[in-house]
Write a protein that holds these residues in place. Structure first.
Motif, PDB file in Angstrom:
ATOM      1  N   LEU A  10       0.858  -1.184   0.000  1.00  0.00           N
ATOM      2  CA  LEU A  10       0.000   0.000   0.000  1.00  0.00           C
ATOM      3  C   LEU A  10       0.890   1.228   0.000  1.00  0.00           C
ATOM      4  CD1 LEU A  10      -2.660   1.609   0.431  1.00  0.00           C
ATOM      5  CD2 LEU A  10      -2.339   1.227   2.893  1.00  0.00           C
ATOM      6  N   SER A  11       0.728   2.074  -1.007  1.00  0.00           N
ATOM      7  CA  SER A  11       1.517   3.301  -1.102  1.00  0.00           C
ATOM      8  C   SER A  11       0.679   4.480  -0.629  1.00  0.00           C
ATOM      9  CB  SER A  11       1.985   3.529  -2.545  1.00  0.00           C
ATOM     10  OG  SER A  11       2.885   4.619  -2.610  1.00  0.00           O
ATOM     11  N   ILE A  12       1.177   5.168   0.393  1.00  0.00           N
ATOM     12  CA  ILE A  12       0.461   6.288   1.000  1.00  0.00           C
ATOM     13  C   ILE A  12       1.237   7.572   0.759  1.00  0.00           C
ATOM     14  CG2 ILE A  12      -0.430   7.255   3.153  1.00  0.00           C
ATOM     15  CD1 ILE A  12      -0.532   4.430   4.279  1.00  0.00           C
ATOM     16  N   ASN A  13       0.579   8.560   0.188  1.00  0.00           N
ATOM     17  CA  ASN A  13       1.187   9.871   0.038  1.00  0.00           C
ATOM     18  C   ASN A  13       1.237  10.569   1.386  1.00  0.00           C
ATOM     19  OD1 ASN A  13       1.517  10.293  -2.981  1.00  0.00           O
ATOM     20  ND2 ASN A  13      -0.641   9.717  -2.886  1.00  0.00           N
ATOM     21  N   PHE A  14       2.320  11.277   1.636  1.00  0.00           N
ATOM     22  CA  PHE A  14       2.367  12.084   2.848  1.00  0.00           C
ATOM     23  C   PHE A  14       2.872  13.475   2.510  1.00  0.00           C
ATOM     24  CE2 PHE A  14       6.758  10.761   2.683  1.00  0.00           C
ATOM     25  CZ  PHE A  14       7.483  11.761   3.317  1.00  0.00           C
ATOM     26  N   MET A  15       2.537  14.421   3.363  1.00  0.00           N
ATOM     27  CA  MET A  15       2.907  15.813   3.162  1.00  0.00           C
ATOM     28  C   MET A  15       4.152  16.138   3.983  1.00  0.00           C
ATOM     29  SD  MET A  15      -0.816  17.675   3.247  1.00  0.00           S
ATOM     30  CE  MET A  15      -1.846  17.648   1.783  1.00  0.00           C
ATOM     31  N   PRO A  16       5.316  16.215   3.363  1.00  0.00           N
ATOM     32  CA  PRO A  16       6.540  16.468   4.124  1.00  0.00           C
ATOM     33  C   PRO A  16       6.480  17.745   4.948  1.00  0.00           C
ATOM     34  CG  PRO A  16       7.045  15.824   1.871  1.00  0.00           C
ATOM     35  CD  PRO A  16       5.566  16.058   1.920  1.00  0.00           C
ATOM     36  N   ASN A  17       5.820  18.764   4.426  1.00  0.00           N
ATOM     37  CA  ASN A  17       5.757  20.035   5.133  1.00  0.00           C
ATOM     38  C   ASN A  17       4.807  20.009   6.324  1.00  0.00           C
ATOM     39  OD1 ASN A  17       7.613  21.139   3.358  1.00  0.00           O
ATOM     40  ND2 ASN A  17       6.019  21.822   1.943  1.00  0.00           N
ATOM     41  N   ALA A  18       4.151  18.843   6.548  1.00  0.00           N
ATOM     42  CA  ALA A  18       3.278  18.704   7.713  1.00  0.00           C
ATOM     43  C   ALA A  18       3.935  17.907   8.824  1.00  0.00           C
ATOM     44  CB  ALA A  18       1.971  18.010   7.311  1.00  0.00           C
ATOM     45  N   ILE A  19       5.177  17.456   8.612  1.00  0.00           N
ATOM     46  CA  ILE A  19       5.832  16.587   9.581  1.00  0.00           C
ATOM     47  C   ILE A  19       6.831  17.386  10.402  1.00  0.00           C
ATOM     48  CG2 ILE A  19       7.218  14.499   9.889  1.00  0.00           C
ATOM     49  CD1 ILE A  19       4.406  14.111   8.696  1.00  0.00           C
ATOM     50  N   TYR A  20       6.748  17.231  11.718  1.00  0.00           N
ATOM     51  CA  TYR A  20       7.631  17.971  12.611  1.00  0.00           C
ATOM     52  C   TYR A  20       8.502  17.050  13.453  1.00  0.00           C
ATOM     53  CZ  TYR A  20       4.809  21.787  11.059  1.00  0.00           C
ATOM     54  OH  TYR A  20       4.173  22.696  10.258  1.00  0.00           O
ATOM     55  N   ARG A  21       7.941  15.987  13.977  1.00  0.00           N
ATOM     56  CA  ARG A  21       8.713  15.006  14.728  1.00  0.00           C
ATOM     57  C   ARG A  21       8.334  13.624  14.219  1.00  0.00           C
ATOM     58  NH1 ARG A  21       9.195  15.719  21.055  1.00  0.00           N
ATOM     59  NH2 ARG A  21      10.853  14.225  20.577  1.00  0.00           N
ATOM     60  N   PRO A  22       9.045  13.134  13.203  1.00  0.00           N
ATOM     61  CA  PRO A  22       8.630  11.879  12.563  1.00  0.00           C
ATOM     62  C   PRO A  22       8.590  10.702  13.511  1.00  0.00           C
ATOM     63  CG  PRO A  22      10.835  12.552  11.846  1.00  0.00           C
ATOM     64  CD  PRO A  22      10.232  13.712  12.569  1.00  0.00           C
ATOM     65  N   GLU A  23       9.483  10.660  14.492  1.00  0.00           N
ATOM     66  CA  GLU A  23       9.517   9.502  15.394  1.00  0.00           C
ATOM     67  C   GLU A  23       8.304   9.455  16.299  1.00  0.00           C
ATOM     68  OE1 GLU A  23      11.319  12.728  17.936  1.00  0.00           O
ATOM     69  OE2 GLU A  23      11.097  12.223  15.817  1.00  0.00           O
TER      70      GLU A  23
END
Length: 274
Positions: free
Chosen positions: A105-118
């Protein structure tokens, strides 16, 4: 790790997962209803021509009744971007599991919405566990058309996702936002060639030369290449001759609203060696 935004400044407090515990995701990640609008997904297959099987399905956002993506994305803004990104991941996994999807399953994500990936990945992990969808079958790909304001930050996000066990993909490779500088900082599992490179490639020597060189580079870096936006048999044949077996596009299937394709009902191009 410093809580930061993509411009290098501290992340706005409303976006940061302050409530995330050691074993749980923050409430704002999971509460998609706070968005104030509903959405769903259509799934488009990514095929492996060599194996005559479906390699993955890409989750493409749609309105709740199948309306086109702009009807949803037009409602996404700086205030709800983070919540939409998180709610979208959960919805994509939940729907795929309900469909008994057997492919990746390939999910698009918005890099500019990520602040603390962990921390912000925890809601995704919880959704995968709750719906019994294996983490190793989830691909995170950069969302189409989103301008990346900090390529090194994107590389950091993708590196963290890869460390956790997700597959990673750079979308629209060659379109300007995702290019060689990003690839120098981070080598994903997959790159997806921008559809403008694919369009009419059977009649364009410059496009063929660019794709041929990209395939050779990716082979050396152990990166798989997907040709997206394939619409004609001639484009498919040209990509196949250039060493690409993973493809996506209307030639194989349009996105299916709240449904996924099966390999045995796809129309496979004739005349191509396996």
């Amino acid at each position: 790790m410093i809580q930061r935004s993509t411009d290098g400044n501290p992340a706005p407090s409303e976006y940061v997962c302050h409530a995330a515990s050691e074993h749980g995701a923050c409430p704002s990640c999971a509460n998609g209803e706070r968005l104030g609008f509903r959405f769903s997904y259509a799934y488009q297959p990514i095929v492996d021509l060599g194996k005559r099987e479906i390699f993955a399905h890409e989750a493409l956002v749609r309105g709740p009744e199948g309306e086109p993506a702009p009807s949803v994305l037009s409602q996404v803004n700086e205030d709800n971007r983070f919540r939409f990104d998180q709610a979208g991941r959960i919805k994509a996994i939940k729907t795929a599991a309900k469909l008994a999807m057997q492919s990746r399953l390939s999910i698009n994500f918005m890099p500019n919405a990520i602040y603390r990936p962990e921390l912000c990945i925890r809601s995704t992990l919880e959704a995968a566990r709750a719906h019994d969808f294996p983490v190793e079958r989830i691909i995170f790909e950069t969302v189409e058309g989103e301008r990346i304001s900090d390529a090194k930050w994107l590389a950091e996000v993708l590196r963290e996702y890869q460390r956790i066990g997700f597959l990673t993909a750079i979308d629209d490779f060659g379109a300007g936002f995702a290019g060689l500088n990003l690839l120098a900082d981070f080598q994903p599992d997959i790159i997806k060639l921008d559809m403008d490179l694919i369009r009419g490639i059977d009649q364009s020597r410059p496009r063929q030369a660019i794709v041929r060189a990209t395939v050779a580079m990716c082979q050396e870096l152990n990166i798989q290449v997907i040709g997206e936006g394939v619409e004609t048999l001639d484009e498919c044949s040209a990509l196949h001759d250039l060493g690409i077996s993973l493809m996506q596009g209307y030639l194989f299937s349009k996105p299916l609203f709240e449904a996924c394709s099966q390999a045995d009902i796809l129309v496979w191009p004739n005349g191509l060696p396996r």
